[in-house]
Design a protein around this motif. Structure first.
Motif, PDB file in Angstrom:
ATOM      1  N   PHE A   1      42.273  47.480  41.387  1.00  0.00           N
ATOM      2  CA  PHE A   1      41.119  46.743  40.550  1.00  0.00           C
ATOM      3  C   PHE A   1      41.086  45.407  41.343  1.00  0.00           C
ATOM      4  CE2 PHE A   1      40.061  44.204  37.035  1.00  0.00           C
ATOM      5  CZ  PHE A   1      39.007  44.942  36.588  1.00  0.00           C
ATOM      6  N   CYS A   2      39.602  44.858  41.049  1.00  0.00           N
ATOM      7  CA  CYS A   2      39.690  43.713  41.699  1.00  0.00           C
ATOM      8  C   CYS A   2      38.486  43.128  41.064  1.00  0.00           C
ATOM      9  CB  CYS A   2      39.252  44.013  43.490  1.00  0.00           C
ATOM     10  SG  CYS A   2      38.720  42.716  44.117  1.00  0.00           S
ATOM     11  N   ASP A   3      38.664  41.740  40.746  1.00  0.00           N
ATOM     12  CA  ASP A   3      37.487  40.756  40.218  1.00  0.00           C
ATOM     13  C   ASP A   3      36.579  40.033  40.956  1.00  0.00           C
ATOM     14  OD1 ASP A   3      38.439  41.479  37.448  1.00  0.00           O
ATOM     15  OD2 ASP A   3      40.198  40.061  37.691  1.00  0.00           O
ATOM     16  N   MET A   4      37.324  40.012  42.303  1.00  0.00           N
ATOM     17  CA  MET A   4      36.266  39.139  43.131  1.00  0.00           C
ATOM     18  C   MET A   4      37.102  39.467  44.437  1.00  0.00           C
ATOM     19  SD  MET A   4      35.376  35.032  43.631  1.00  0.00           S
ATOM     20  CE  MET A   4      37.024  34.514  44.002  1.00  0.00           C
ATOM     21  N   TYR A   5      36.073  39.531  45.597  1.00  0.00           N
ATOM     22  CA  TYR A   5      36.661  39.547  47.116  1.00  0.00           C
ATOM     23  C   TYR A   5      36.697  38.214  47.464  1.00  0.00           C
ATOM     24  CZ  TYR A   5      36.165  44.692  46.608  1.00  0.00           C
ATOM     25  OH  TYR A   5      35.921  45.970  46.322  1.00  0.00           O
ATOM     26  N   LYS A   6      37.541  37.531  48.322  1.00  0.00           N
ATOM     27  CA  LYS A   6      37.712  36.360  48.909  1.00  0.00           C
ATOM     28  C   LYS A   6      37.969  36.613  50.304  1.00  0.00           C
ATOM     29  CE  LYS A   6      39.556  31.674  48.166  1.00  0.00           C
ATOM     30  NZ  LYS A   6      40.429  30.879  47.333  1.00  0.00           N
ATOM     31  N   VAL A   7      36.985  36.350  51.070  1.00  0.00           N
ATOM     32  CA  VAL A   7      37.050  36.696  52.670  1.00  0.00           C
ATOM     33  C   VAL A   7      36.807  35.433  53.715  1.00  0.00           C
ATOM     34  CG1 VAL A   7      35.952  38.111  54.411  1.00  0.00           C
ATOM     35  CG2 VAL A   7      35.753  38.876  51.990  1.00  0.00           C
ATOM     36  N   GLY A   8      37.971  35.407  54.399  1.00  0.00           N
ATOM     37  CA  GLY A   8      38.084  34.456  55.492  1.00  0.00           C
ATOM     38  C   GLY A   8      38.236  34.816  56.942  1.00  0.00           C
ATOM     39  N   ILE A   9      38.462  34.339  57.849  1.00  0.00           N
ATOM     40  CA  ILE A   9      38.680  34.783  59.214  1.00  0.00           C
ATOM     41  C   ILE A   9      40.007  34.441  59.424  1.00  0.00           C
ATOM     42  CG2 ILE A   9      36.323  34.716  59.822  1.00  0.00           C
ATOM     43  CD1 ILE A   9      36.927  32.286  61.550  1.00  0.00           C
ATOM     44  N   GLU A  10      40.775  35.217  60.334  1.00  0.00           N
ATOM     45  CA  GLU A  10      42.072  35.037  61.061  1.00  0.00           C
ATOM     46  C   GLU A  10      42.042  33.536  61.807  1.00  0.00           C
ATOM     47  OE1 GLU A  10      45.640  37.305  63.151  1.00  0.00           O
ATOM     48  OE2 GLU A  10      44.077  38.531  62.644  1.00  0.00           O
ATOM     49  N   SER A  11      43.159  32.706  61.508  1.00  0.00           N
ATOM     50  CA  SER A  11      43.091  31.565  62.360  1.00  0.00           C
ATOM     51  C   SER A  11      43.380  31.700  63.827  1.00  0.00           C
ATOM     52  CB  SER A  11      44.164  30.750  61.746  1.00  0.00           C
ATOM     53  OG  SER A  11      44.113  30.327  60.334  1.00  0.00           O
ATOM     54  N   GLY A  12      42.364  31.111  64.554  1.00  0.00           N
ATOM     55  CA  GLY A  12      42.885  31.233  66.223  1.00  0.00           C
ATOM     56  C   GLY A  12      41.883  32.229  66.879  1.00  0.00           C
ATOM     57  N   LYS A  13      41.322  33.086  66.111  1.00  0.00           N
ATOM     58  CA  LYS A  13      40.882  34.277  66.776  1.00  0.00           C
ATOM     59  C   LYS A  13      39.393  33.754  66.845  1.00  0.00           C
ATOM     60  CE  LYS A  13      42.923  38.551  66.306  1.00  0.00           C
ATOM     61  NZ  LYS A  13      42.591  39.642  66.368  1.00  0.00           N
TER      62      LYS A  13
ATOM     63  N   SER B   1      24.751  37.762  45.639  1.00  0.00           N
ATOM     64  CA  SER B   1      25.893  38.377  45.348  1.00  0.00           C
ATOM     65  C   SER B   1      27.191  37.263  45.485  1.00  0.00           C
ATOM     66  CB  SER B   1      25.952  39.732  45.700  1.00  0.00           C
ATOM     67  OG  SER B   1      26.207  39.732  46.963  1.00  0.00           O
ATOM     68  N   CYS B   2      26.755  36.677  46.556  1.00  0.00           N
ATOM     69  CA  CYS B   2      27.851  35.835  46.803  1.00  0.00           C
ATOM     70  C   CYS B   2      27.930  34.381  45.957  1.00  0.00           C
ATOM     71  CB  CYS B   2      27.518  35.311  48.202  1.00  0.00           C
ATOM     72  SG  CYS B   2      27.397  36.561  49.481  1.00  0.00           S
ATOM     73  N   VAL B   3      29.398  34.138  45.781  1.00  0.00           N
ATOM     74  CA  VAL B   3      29.640  33.000  44.858  1.00  0.00           C
ATOM     75  C   VAL B   3      30.179  32.038  45.595  1.00  0.00           C
ATOM     76  CG1 VAL B   3      30.006  34.818  42.796  1.00  0.00           C
ATOM     77  CG2 VAL B   3      31.949  33.932  44.388  1.00  0.00           C
ATOM     78  N   ASP B   4      30.402  30.644  44.716  1.00  0.00           N
ATOM     79  CA  ASP B   4      30.600  29.487  45.245  1.00  0.00           C
ATOM     80  C   ASP B   4      32.133  29.045  44.631  1.00  0.00           C
ATOM     81  OD1 ASP B   4      29.968  28.589  42.843  1.00  0.00           O
ATOM     82  OD2 ASP B   4      28.598  27.438  43.644  1.00  0.00           O
ATOM     83  N   ARG B   5      32.575  28.040  45.018  1.00  0.00           N
ATOM     84  CA  ARG B   5      34.101  27.734  44.434  1.00  0.00           C
ATOM     85  C   ARG B   5      34.051  27.421  43.192  1.00  0.00           C
ATOM     86  NH1 ARG B   5      33.351  24.393  48.850  1.00  0.00           N
ATOM     87  NH2 ARG B   5      34.927  24.888  50.514  1.00  0.00           N
ATOM     88  N   SER B   6      33.046  27.209  42.455  1.00  0.00           N
ATOM     89  CA  SER B   6      32.932  26.900  41.049  1.00  0.00           C
ATOM     90  C   SER B   6      33.052  28.168  40.046  1.00  0.00           C
ATOM     91  CB  SER B   6      31.657  26.327  40.395  1.00  0.00           C
ATOM     92  OG  SER B   6      30.502  26.942  40.669  1.00  0.00           O
ATOM     93  N   TYR B   7      32.759  29.461  40.775  1.00  0.00           N
ATOM     94  CA  TYR B   7      32.576  30.865  40.170  1.00  0.00           C
ATOM     95  C   TYR B   7      34.107  31.036  39.273  1.00  0.00           C
ATOM     96  CZ  TYR B   7      32.475  35.648  39.195  1.00  0.00           C
ATOM     97  OH  TYR B   7      32.323  36.839  38.492  1.00  0.00           O
ATOM     98  N   ASN B   8      33.938  31.368  37.950  1.00  0.00           N
ATOM     99  CA  ASN B   8      35.113  31.631  37.111  1.00  0.00           C
ATOM    100  C   ASN B   8      35.386  33.137  36.882  1.00  0.00           C
ATOM    101  OD1 ASN B   8      36.940  31.777  34.931  1.00  0.00           O
ATOM    102  ND2 ASN B   8      35.902  30.268  33.606  1.00  0.00           N
ATOM    103  N   ILE B   9      36.122  33.667  37.376  1.00  0.00           N
ATOM    104  CA  ILE B   9      36.400  35.199  37.078  1.00  0.00           C
ATOM    105  C   ILE B   9      36.880  35.343  35.607  1.00  0.00           C
ATOM    106  CG2 ILE B   9      36.942  35.613  39.637  1.00  0.00           C
ATOM    107  CD1 ILE B   9      40.235  35.806  38.681  1.00  0.00           C
ATOM    108  N   PHE B  10      37.326  34.573  35.063  1.00  0.00           N
ATOM    109  CA  PHE B  10      37.655  34.685  33.678  1.00  0.00           C
ATOM    110  C   PHE B  10      36.418  34.525  32.625  1.00  0.00           C
ATOM    111  CE2 PHE B  10      41.304  33.476  36.155  1.00  0.00           C
ATOM    112  CZ  PHE B  10      42.158  34.512  35.977  1.00  0.00           C
ATOM    113  N   LYS B  11      35.597  34.205  32.876  1.00  0.00           N
ATOM    114  CA  LYS B  11      34.325  33.946  32.088  1.00  0.00           C
ATOM    115  C   LYS B  11      33.845  34.945  30.958  1.00  0.00           C
ATOM    116  CE  LYS B  11      30.332  34.449  35.051  1.00  0.00           C
ATOM    117  NZ  LYS B  11      29.408  34.155  35.737  1.00  0.00           N
ATOM    118  N   ASP B  12      33.837  36.167  31.843  1.00  0.00           N
ATOM    119  CA  ASP B  12      33.451  37.420  30.886  1.00  0.00           C
ATOM    120  C   ASP B  12      34.691  38.120  30.456  1.00  0.00           C
ATOM    121  OD1 ASP B  12      30.872  36.592  31.817  1.00  0.00           O
ATOM    122  OD2 ASP B  12      31.005  38.031  33.370  1.00  0.00           O
ATOM    123  N   LYS B  13      35.663  37.835  30.334  1.00  0.00           N
ATOM    124  CA  LYS B  13      36.843  38.479  29.840  1.00  0.00           C
ATOM    125  C   LYS B  13      37.260  37.951  28.267  1.00  0.00           C
ATOM    126  CE  LYS B  13      38.615  39.454  34.358  1.00  0.00           C
ATOM    127  NZ  LYS B  13      38.652  40.769  34.565  1.00  0.00           N
TER     128      LYS B  13
END
Length: 66
Positions: A1-13, A54-66
């Protein structure tokens, strides 16, 4: 179960910017919110305001609809 995906890149690659843009487009089609870290956006050469809706910014609250 996942509320939000948070994606970055591997450092140094090194990543092909076109591959990252394709990944952003593919991932943003998810039925869950997606947050891309600044490192990925910088490597892809894209601004946060140019991301799909569909992409969110830092202010997105995953708990707002719970």
């Amino acid at each position: 179960f996942c509320d939000m995906y948070k994606v970055g890149i591997e450092s140094g690659k090194k990543y092909n910017p076109k591959d990252l843009l394709d990944f952003i487009r593919w991932t943003s089609g998810s039925n869950k919110p997606v947050y891309f870290k600044d490192s990925l956006l910088k490597a892809a050469g894209i601004l946060r305001e140019d991301l799909p809706e569909s992409c969110v910014d830092r202010s997105y609250n995953i708990f707002k609809d719970k």
